[in-house]
Design a protein around this motif. Sequence first.
Motif, short mmCIF file in Angstrom:
data_model
loop_
_atom_site.label_atom_id
_atom_site.label_comp_id
_atom_site.label_asym_id
_atom_site.label_seq_id
_atom_site.Cartn_x
_atom_site.Cartn_y
_atom_site.Cartn_z
N VAL A 104 0.96 -1.02 -0.23
CA VAL A 104 -0.14 0.00 0.10
C VAL A 104 1.15 1.20 -0.06
CG1 VAL A 104 -1.69 1.19 1.15
CG2 VAL A 104 -1.69 -1.12 1.39
N PRO A 159 0.37 5.09 0.27
CA PRO A 159 -0.46 6.16 0.73
C PRO A 159 0.08 7.52 -0.29
CG PRO A 159 0.19 5.34 2.65
CD PRO A 159 1.09 4.82 1.69
N LEU A 172 -8.44 4.96 0.89
CA LEU A 172 -8.06 4.40 2.18
C LEU A 172 -9.09 4.51 3.54
CD1 LEU A 172 -4.26 5.54 1.82
CD2 LEU A 172 -5.29 3.26 1.57
N LEU A 198 -7.09 -0.99 5.13
CA LEU A 198 -5.69 -0.54 4.29
C LEU A 198 -5.24 0.94 5.01
CD1 LEU A 198 -5.90 -1.39 0.83
CD2 LEU A 198 -4.91 -2.59 2.78
N GLY A 199 -6.47 1.54 5.51
CA GLY A 199 -6.29 3.14 6.03
C GLY A 199 -6.47 3.12 7.35
N THR A 206 -2.08 0.51 -4.58
CA THR A 206 -1.61 -0.97 -4.06
C THR A 206 -1.02 -1.52 -5.26
OG1 THR A 206 -3.95 -1.90 -4.62
CG2 THR A 206 -3.44 -1.17 -2.43
N TYR A 262 3.46 -1.78 3.75
CA TYR A 262 3.11 -0.32 3.34
C TYR A 262 4.51 0.20 2.74
CZ TYR A 262 -1.13 0.01 5.94
OH TYR A 262 -2.33 0.01 6.26
#
Length: 543
Positions: A101, A103, A138, A143-144, A156, A285
């Motif tokens: 992931v 961000p 997210l 995931l968030g 992703t 991440y």
Amino acid sequence: MTNDSLAAEPDLNDSIYDLVVIGGGINGVGIARDAAGRGLRVLLVEKGDFAGATSSASSKLIHGGLRYLEYYEFRLVREALAERERLLAIAPHIAWPMSFVMPHIAGLRPRWMIRTGLFLYDRLGGRISLAKSKAVTLTNTLLGKPLKALFSQGFTYSDAWVDDARLVVLNALSAQQHGAQLLPRVSFEQAKRVGHFWHIEVKPTEIHPSPEQIPTHIRARMLVNASGPWVESVRARIELNDSILDEGILESNIKTQKQAGLGQLRLVQGSHMVVAQCYEGNHAYILQHTDRRVIFMLPYEHDYTLIGTTDLPLTDPNQQPTMTDAEVEYLCDAVNQYLEHPVKPQDVIWRYSGVRPLMDQGDTDNPSAVSRDYELKIEALNEVVPLLTVLGGKLTTYRKLAEHALDDLSDFCIDLPKGWTDQEVLPGGDIPDGWHGFEAWQTQFIAQYPDLDSEWLASITRRYGTLIPQVLSSLKSQSAPFGVSDLGLHFGGGLYECEVRYLRQNEWAWQAEDILWRRTKCGLHMTVDERISFEKWFKQHNL
């Protein structure tokens, strides 16, 4: 391998090998495996434990290297992505896919750049079996969940995880199965050319269990220097031209060889730290730092999160790499830009560092921008007694590096077979349907042992795959019923006597730390007192 196995060749001192490899990291064992499988008579020497340095101090990833695209290293990324697929196929028990992931953070890399990079990443490696990249929301998702609320969008993509130290050991086991002679805890002293052979001197270290069985003088037709951070110091102990004039080699040719150098090698320390689990899920991440470096947060050993890495310049390969407090602060600062609940230096449970030997092309002062590609340098006189030196490289591309090395050395061999290592699974990896079928195989295997802890069985299936029956039977032949008492002493952290005996007898684990931190990661799950007790027991029992 037992301590007596070295006695299998009583005339070892008088033997002539086709190839001697210096270095028992991932590149060295990969080359030894490939060469032995092609029918060459191979010997490997390693001054410490297999994967005792750089090869067990990685981020544990087999990946193309998304960030390398920024430096236009398309060849490296293409090869690494293709190798990711091959390694998942040949080592499905110790390697598995992982979702990453990323961000999105305004002010660093723009969205169009990330989308372009991920588009290339999905396609450069040819046909892939992993999920392709995509944009994700997210907010209010798993995931968030660990992230600050301001990170509402991201991406992703797929890469893969591997147990790096076990990857090295399994390649060593495979090399041995194909006939290679492997000598860990044996240091390379010096080598020189005499006629059409290398004359090589080695010496067992003080902790070798059977020093009397180790040869002191070896002859070989070809020599490989795969000593990683020590490649330059090893090269300095190799005489290229001694006693060659008697063989009719032109003096001008010798001068050319004397002037040949390895080029500049840059040593970079990479450090990682382990903290208690920061988030739920099996995803990882990849976080962009303000200095444009990327930091990984990876699920680790079920209960932990692995955070790394740093790039710290070094000058001395013999300096023990140790994670500094400044590196800890740096990683904490990097991840805390994103995490809702910050990580503090006092949260670090374990830390480790390794030295990466990188090729320095002199075009950057930034250690993170130095290429992770590799170069193979051959020095030979009159097309005989070649020395091949391995420069650079990364965990993911070791198999292809080894294949290229043997292909380069084929000029010095008659009718050397083609490469084969992309087809044969590593020991324990003969899982039906490979990584796709691992969970089904694992479930079926665990059901065969109802009296044993299922979580413990799940963990050792990830270490040994189909070799597990050998592990369990190291104390007792497998016959029903098979209960926890048949595993022997429990030292804590899921480490049982049967596994210790197996590792000692079959995987060259001659020191307690070899077992606690490389063959397994049980040391991370043990208390300090449990580790101390195990180390005492291990020293007292000559298994």
